[in-house]
Design a protein around this motif. Structure first.
Motif, PDB file in Angstrom:
ATOM      1  N   MET A 137      15.234   3.869 -13.537  1.00  0.00           N
ATOM      2  CA  MET A 137      15.325   5.252 -13.087  1.00  0.00           C
ATOM      3  C   MET A 137      16.769   5.727 -13.286  1.00  0.00           C
ATOM      4  O   MET A 137      17.705   5.075 -12.858  1.00  0.00           O
ATOM      5  N   PRO A 138      16.939   6.886 -13.925  1.00  0.00           N
ATOM      6  CA  PRO A 138      18.291   7.384 -14.174  1.00  0.00           C
ATOM      7  C   PRO A 138      18.991   7.800 -12.881  1.00  0.00           C
ATOM      8  O   PRO A 138      18.363   8.282 -11.941  1.00  0.00           O
ATOM      9  N   THR A 139      20.283   7.610 -12.886  1.00  0.00           N
ATOM     10  CA  THR A 139      21.064   8.012 -11.713  1.00  0.00           C
ATOM     11  C   THR A 139      21.485   9.466 -11.866  1.00  0.00           C
ATOM     12  O   THR A 139      21.416  10.044 -12.952  1.00  0.00           O
ATOM     13  N   LEU A 140      21.947  10.030 -10.778  1.00  0.00           N
ATOM     14  CA  LEU A 140      22.376  11.427 -10.787  1.00  0.00           C
ATOM     15  C   LEU A 140      23.548  11.637 -11.749  1.00  0.00           C
ATOM     16  O   LEU A 140      23.566  12.599 -12.511  1.00  0.00           O
ATOM     17  N   SER A 141      24.500  10.710 -11.733  1.00  0.00           N
ATOM     18  CA  SER A 141      25.653  10.861 -12.632  1.00  0.00           C
ATOM     19  C   SER A 141      25.226  10.750 -14.092  1.00  0.00           C
ATOM     20  O   SER A 141      25.788  11.418 -14.964  1.00  0.00           O
ATOM     21  N   GLY A 142      24.240   9.924 -14.375  1.00  0.00           N
ATOM     22  CA  GLY A 142      23.720   9.816 -15.739  1.00  0.00           C
ATOM     23  C   GLY A 142      23.047  11.104 -16.191  1.00  0.00           C
ATOM     24  O   GLY A 142      23.204  11.537 -17.337  1.00  0.00           O
ATOM     25  N   LEU A 143      22.299  11.724 -15.299  1.00  0.00           N
ATOM     26  CA  LEU A 143      21.640  12.986 -15.624  1.00  0.00           C
ATOM     27  C   LEU A 143      22.654  14.100 -15.845  1.00  0.00           C
ATOM     28  O   LEU A 143      22.501  14.928 -16.747  1.00  0.00           O
ATOM     29  N   ILE A 144      23.694  14.126 -15.017  1.00  0.00           N
ATOM     30  CA  ILE A 144      24.747  15.134 -15.174  1.00  0.00           C
ATOM     31  C   ILE A 144      25.459  14.934 -16.504  1.00  0.00           C
ATOM     32  O   ILE A 144      25.728  15.886 -17.236  1.00  0.00           O
ATOM     33  N   HIS A 145      25.739  13.676 -16.844  1.00  0.00           N
ATOM     34  CA  HIS A 145      26.391  13.376 -18.121  1.00  0.00           C
ATOM     35  C   HIS A 145      25.530  13.822 -19.292  1.00  0.00           C
ATOM     36  O   HIS A 145      26.018  14.450 -20.235  1.00  0.00           O
ATOM     37  N   ASP A 146      24.240  13.495 -19.252  1.00  0.00           N
ATOM     38  CA  ASP A 146      23.341  13.885 -20.334  1.00  0.00           C
ATOM     39  C   ASP A 146      23.257  15.407 -20.456  1.00  0.00           C
ATOM     40  O   ASP A 146      23.215  15.952 -21.560  1.00  0.00           O
ATOM     41  N   GLY A 147      23.244  16.090 -19.335  1.00  0.00           N
ATOM     42  CA  GLY A 147      23.214  17.556 -19.361  1.00  0.00           C
ATOM     43  C   GLY A 147      24.484  18.135 -19.957  1.00  0.00           C
ATOM     44  O   GLY A 147      24.444  19.098 -20.724  1.00  0.00           O
ATOM     45  N   ALA A 148      25.620  17.523 -19.631  1.00  0.00           N
ATOM     46  CA  ALA A 148      26.894  17.989 -20.184  1.00  0.00           C
ATOM     47  C   ALA A 148      26.954  17.757 -21.690  1.00  0.00           C
ATOM     48  O   ALA A 148      27.439  18.608 -22.442  1.00  0.00           O
ATOM     49  N   VAL A 149      26.453  16.620 -22.142  1.00  0.00           N
ATOM     50  CA  VAL A 149      26.429  16.330 -23.574  1.00  0.00           C
ATOM     51  C   VAL A 149      25.519  17.321 -24.296  1.00  0.00           C
ATOM     52  O   VAL A 149      25.866  17.853 -25.358  1.00  0.00           O
ATOM     53  N   LEU A 150      24.366  17.586 -23.733  1.00  0.00           N
ATOM     54  CA  LEU A 150      23.436  18.535 -24.338  1.00  0.00           C
ATOM     55  C   LEU A 150      24.030  19.940 -24.385  1.00  0.00           C
ATOM     56  O   LEU A 150      23.908  20.651 -25.394  1.00  0.00           O
ATOM     57  N   THR A 151      24.704  20.347 -23.322  1.00  0.00           N
ATOM     58  CA  THR A 151      25.353  21.660 -23.282  1.00  0.00           C
ATOM     59  C   THR A 151      26.445  21.758 -24.337  1.00  0.00           C
ATOM     60  O   THR A 151      26.569  22.770 -25.038  1.00  0.00           O
ATOM     61  N   GLY A 152      27.223  20.711 -24.486  1.00  0.00           N
ATOM     62  CA  GLY A 152      28.275  20.694 -25.507  1.00  0.00           C
ATOM     63  C   GLY A 152      27.709  20.774 -26.910  1.00  0.00           C
ATOM     64  O   GLY A 152      28.235  21.499 -27.765  1.00  0.00           O
ATOM     65  N   ALA A 153      26.635  20.058 -27.158  1.00  0.00           N
ATOM     66  CA  ALA A 153      26.005  20.094 -28.481  1.00  0.00           C
ATOM     67  C   ALA A 153      25.438  21.482 -28.772  1.00  0.00           C
ATOM     68  O   ALA A 153      25.582  22.004 -29.885  1.00  0.00           O
ATOM     69  N   ALA A 154      24.807  22.096 -27.788  1.00  0.00           N
ATOM     70  CA  ALA A 154      24.249  23.437 -27.979  1.00  0.00           C
ATOM     71  C   ALA A 154      25.359  24.461 -28.214  1.00  0.00           C
ATOM     72  O   ALA A 154      25.214  25.356 -29.065  1.00  0.00           O
ATOM     73  N   SER A 155      26.463  24.317 -27.504  1.00  0.00           N
ATOM     74  CA  SER A 155      27.594  25.232 -27.694  1.00  0.00           C
ATOM     75  C   SER A 155      28.187  25.092 -29.087  1.00  0.00           C
ATOM     76  O   SER A 155      28.543  26.084 -29.736  1.00  0.00           O
ATOM     77  N   THR A 156      28.299  23.859 -29.561  1.00  0.00           N
ATOM     78  CA  THR A 156      28.824  23.620 -30.903  1.00  0.00           C
ATOM     79  C   THR A 156      27.900  24.213 -31.959  1.00  0.00           C
ATOM     80  O   THR A 156      28.362  24.853 -32.913  1.00  0.00           O
ATOM     81  N   LEU A 157      26.606  24.041 -31.795  1.00  0.00           N
ATOM     82  CA  LEU A 157      25.644  24.601 -32.743  1.00  0.00           C
ATOM     83  C   LEU A 157      25.718  26.125 -32.757  1.00  0.00           C
ATOM     84  O   LEU A 157      25.727  26.742 -33.824  1.00  0.00           O
TER      85      LEU A 157
END
Length: 64
Positions: free
Chosen positions: A1-21
């Motif tokens: 089960m993913p931890t809260l910090s892992g979910l926040i990290h994944d969300g930040a990575v996804l946001t960064g990728a979307a911003s770059t695109l």
């Protein structure tokens, strides 16, 4: 089960990728608007930029 910090990290990575695109798409449209050979393509690229860079001021009515 993913931890809260892992979910926040994944969300930040996804946001960064979307911003770059998004930045790449806007840059491509801006360069096309400036450098396209035909006026029709420049106009089309300018219309795309207007859509992508549309301001969102909320519910303010600026028709005065």
């Amino acid at each position: 089960m993913p931890t809260l910090s892992g979910l926040i990290h994944d969300g930040a990575v996804l946001t960064g990728a979307a911003s770059t695109l998004y930045t790449l798409i806007v840059t491509t449209a801006a360069l096309t608007a400036l450098l396209a050979r035909t006026p029709a393509r420049r106009r089309d690229a300018q219309q795309v930029l207007k859509i992508l860079l549309r301001r969102r001021d909320g519910n303010h009515d600026h028709r005065t």
